[in-house]
Design a protein around this motif. Structure first.
Motif, PDB file in Angstrom:
ATOM      1  N   GLU A 150       0.738  -1.235   0.110  1.00  0.00           N
ATOM      2  CA  GLU A 150       0.099  -0.116  -0.074  1.00  0.00           C
ATOM      3  C   GLU A 150       0.727   1.378   0.154  1.00  0.00           C
ATOM      4  O   GLU A 150       1.741   1.177   0.492  1.00  0.00           O
ATOM      5  CB  GLU A 150      -0.913   0.051   1.064  1.00  0.00           C
ATOM      6  CG  GLU A 150      -0.208   0.082   2.631  1.00  0.00           C
ATOM      7  CD  GLU A 150       0.486  -0.945   3.088  1.00  0.00           C
ATOM      8  OE1 GLU A 150       1.094  -0.752   3.998  1.00  0.00           O
ATOM      9  OE2 GLU A 150      -0.162  -2.082   2.620  1.00  0.00           O
ATOM     10  N   ALA A 151       0.286   2.224  -0.558  1.00  0.00           N
ATOM     11  CA  ALA A 151       0.956   3.646  -0.391  1.00  0.00           C
ATOM     12  C   ALA A 151      -0.226   4.713  -0.433  1.00  0.00           C
ATOM     13  O   ALA A 151      -1.134   4.524  -0.828  1.00  0.00           O
ATOM     14  CB  ALA A 151       1.734   3.876  -1.722  1.00  0.00           C
ATOM     15  N   GLY A 152       0.085   5.907   0.025  1.00  0.00           N
ATOM     16  CA  GLY A 152      -0.713   6.977   0.181  1.00  0.00           C
ATOM     17  C   GLY A 152      -0.605   7.834   1.373  1.00  0.00           C
ATOM     18  O   GLY A 152      -0.343   7.262   2.358  1.00  0.00           O
ATOM     19  N   ALA A 153      -0.776   8.977   1.274  1.00  0.00           N
ATOM     20  CA  ALA A 153      -0.596   9.973   2.150  1.00  0.00           C
ATOM     21  C   ALA A 153      -1.825  10.231   3.204  1.00  0.00           C
ATOM     22  O   ALA A 153      -2.046  10.730   4.297  1.00  0.00           O
ATOM     23  CB  ALA A 153      -0.129  11.446   1.622  1.00  0.00           C
TER      24      ALA A 153
ATOM     25  N   THR B  21       0.163   8.414  -6.720  1.00  0.00           N
ATOM     26  CA  THR B  21       0.658   8.796  -8.108  1.00  0.00           C
ATOM     27  C   THR B  21       2.334   8.689  -8.300  1.00  0.00           C
ATOM     28  O   THR B  21       2.761   8.663  -9.101  1.00  0.00           O
ATOM     29  CB  THR B  21       0.269  10.397  -8.276  1.00  0.00           C
ATOM     30  OG1 THR B  21       0.836  11.031  -7.255  1.00  0.00           O
ATOM     31  CG2 THR B  21      -1.128  10.483  -8.470  1.00  0.00           C
ATOM     32  N   ALA B  22       3.012   8.176  -7.140  1.00  0.00           N
ATOM     33  CA  ALA B  22       4.435   8.316  -6.981  1.00  0.00           C
ATOM     34  C   ALA B  22       4.632   7.089  -5.928  1.00  0.00           C
ATOM     35  O   ALA B  22       5.070   7.618  -4.922  1.00  0.00           O
ATOM     36  CB  ALA B  22       5.096   9.451  -6.792  1.00  0.00           C
TER      37      ALA B  22
ATOM     38  N   GLU C 183       9.700  -2.108  -7.820  1.00  0.00           N
ATOM     39  CA  GLU C 183       9.009  -1.414  -8.842  1.00  0.00           C
ATOM     40  C   GLU C 183       8.814  -0.078  -8.594  1.00  0.00           C
ATOM     41  O   GLU C 183       8.261   0.168  -7.238  1.00  0.00           O
ATOM     42  CB  GLU C 183       7.913  -2.123  -9.444  1.00  0.00           C
ATOM     43  CG  GLU C 183       8.332  -3.369  -9.966  1.00  0.00           C
ATOM     44  CD  GLU C 183       7.081  -4.275 -10.300  1.00  0.00           C
ATOM     45  OE1 GLU C 183       6.308  -3.715 -11.400  1.00  0.00           O
ATOM     46  OE2 GLU C 183       7.116  -5.566 -10.326  1.00  0.00           O
ATOM     47  N   GLN C 184       8.726   0.935  -9.320  1.00  0.00           N
ATOM     48  CA  GLN C 184       8.319   2.246  -9.134  1.00  0.00           C
ATOM     49  C   GLN C 184       6.987   2.802 -10.001  1.00  0.00           C
ATOM     50  O   GLN C 184       6.826   2.435 -11.079  1.00  0.00           O
ATOM     51  CB  GLN C 184       9.294   3.265  -9.469  1.00  0.00           C
ATOM     52  CG  GLN C 184       9.204   4.550  -9.199  1.00  0.00           C
ATOM     53  CD  GLN C 184      10.267   5.746  -9.677  1.00  0.00           C
ATOM     54  OE1 GLN C 184      10.399   6.065 -10.834  1.00  0.00           O
ATOM     55  NE2 GLN C 184      11.056   5.946  -8.859  1.00  0.00           N
TER      56      GLN C 184
ATOM     57  N   GLY D 161       7.346  -1.151   4.810  1.00  0.00           N
ATOM     58  CA  GLY D 161       7.990   0.001   4.245  1.00  0.00           C
ATOM     59  C   GLY D 161       7.560   1.457   4.645  1.00  0.00           C
ATOM     60  O   GLY D 161       6.525   1.584   5.374  1.00  0.00           O
ATOM     61  N   SER D 162       8.191   2.521   4.444  1.00  0.00           N
ATOM     62  CA  SER D 162       7.980   3.824   4.769  1.00  0.00           C
ATOM     63  C   SER D 162       8.607   4.934   3.925  1.00  0.00           C
ATOM     64  O   SER D 162       9.657   4.366   3.443  1.00  0.00           O
ATOM     65  CB  SER D 162       8.378   3.952   6.264  1.00  0.00           C
ATOM     66  OG  SER D 162       8.189   5.165   6.898  1.00  0.00           O
ATOM     67  N   GLY D 163       7.925   5.824   3.649  1.00  0.00           N
ATOM     68  CA  GLY D 163       8.884   6.920   2.941  1.00  0.00           C
ATOM     69  C   GLY D 163       8.192   7.332   1.545  1.00  0.00           C
ATOM     70  O   GLY D 163       6.795   7.032   1.367  1.00  0.00           O
ATOM     71  N   THR D 164       9.022   7.466   0.613  1.00  0.00           N
ATOM     72  CA  THR D 164       8.732   8.025  -0.691  1.00  0.00           C
ATOM     73  C   THR D 164       9.329   7.302  -1.726  1.00  0.00           C
ATOM     74  O   THR D 164       9.887   6.421  -1.401  1.00  0.00           O
ATOM     75  CB  THR D 164       8.948   9.535  -0.951  1.00  0.00           C
ATOM     76  OG1 THR D 164      10.292   9.606  -1.034  1.00  0.00           O
ATOM     77  CG2 THR D 164       8.400  10.383   0.222  1.00  0.00           C
ATOM     78  N   TYR D 165       8.862   7.569  -2.958  1.00  0.00           N
ATOM     79  CA  TYR D 165       9.305   6.566  -4.003  1.00  0.00           C
ATOM     80  C   TYR D 165      10.770   6.793  -4.289  1.00  0.00           C
ATOM     81  O   TYR D 165      11.534   6.211  -4.815  1.00  0.00           O
ATOM     82  CB  TYR D 165       8.664   6.583  -5.085  1.00  0.00           C
ATOM     83  CG  TYR D 165       8.604   7.741  -6.183  1.00  0.00           C
ATOM     84  CD1 TYR D 165       8.244   9.228  -5.724  1.00  0.00           C
ATOM     85  CD2 TYR D 165       9.266   7.894  -7.300  1.00  0.00           C
ATOM     86  CE1 TYR D 165       8.358  10.148  -6.395  1.00  0.00           C
ATOM     87  CE2 TYR D 165       9.359   9.088  -8.050  1.00  0.00           C
ATOM     88  CZ  TYR D 165       9.014  10.188  -7.593  1.00  0.00           C
ATOM     89  OH  TYR D 165       9.006  11.248  -8.603  1.00  0.00           O
TER      90      TYR D 165
END
Length: 206
Positions: A14-17, A65-66, A82-83, A104-108
């Motif tokens: 998962e990802a998202g702010a 989106t990133a 993968e990005q 995981g943590s952080g940005t791409y």
């Protein structure tokens, strides 16, 4: 309760702010779900382009989106990274240690990957830092754990790891002191009230 995912599954990345923009990718139990990617716009989930490598129990970081997807199952455990650019996934340089059930943590462009399961050798405490091009191993968690949770935002200078299974089930929470710091690594940061693994997570280090 809001609108459902398009495909029911577990063990996703998962990802998202925040709760208006998110990304869900990979997962099980159906093989057809292991590459799926869905985006959330605050109202609905929409299926978009798949991961290049189908997998479950993988780590994620970034935004809708990133984003970055790394590690995962099936065996041999994946080192694949993968990005996501908002449209497609592109394979980048591999992790140093293949594993699943990691966090995981952080940005791409600036991420952490920590903990996880190595298979028959057992769990790991290893932490890797992503600089946008390569993974570098930094300070380990205080104890090896799999099915661990981590904050979903931050970078290579902040992060929180909590819960998981060594065995036994863990209550420990640790905060990241920063990659490249004089003493890069994890510091004890209180404990969960209830020991557990395979838990959800969100937010920042604070």
């Amino acid at each position: 309760e809001v609108n459902d995912l398009g495909t029911a599954r577990r063990f996703m990345g998962e990802a998202g702010a925040d709760n208006t923009s998110a990304l869900a990718f990979g997962g099980s139990p159906h093989p057809s779900a292991a590459a799926l990617t869905e985006t959330w716009n605050g109202t609905n989930w929409t299926e978009v382009n798949d991961l290049n490598t189908a997998r479950t129990s993988l780590g994620g970081a970034g935004t809708a989106t990133a984003a970055l997807a790394f590690g995962g199952d099936p065996t041999p455990f994946k080192v694949v990274t993968e990005q996501w650019n908002g449209t497609n996934w592109t394979e980048l340089n591999d992790m140093n240690t293949g594993r699943d059930q990691l966090a995981g943590s952080g940005t791409y462009t600036e991420a952490l990957a920590f903990g996880g399961d190595l298979g028959p050798p057992g769990t790991t405490a290893k932490t890797e830092v992503w600089n946008g091009t390569n993974w570098t191993e930094e300070g380990d968690l205080s104890a090896a754990r799999r099915a661990i949770a981590g904050t979903t935002s931050g970078g290579s200078t902040t992060g929180l790891a909590f819960g998981g299974e060594g065995p036994p089930l863990a209550t420990a929470a640790e905060s990241w002191t920063g990659a490249g710091a004089p003493v890069a690594g994890w510091a004890t940061s209180g404990s969960l009230n209830t020991a557990r693994h395979e838990l959800g997570s969100a937010g920042t280090q604070t």
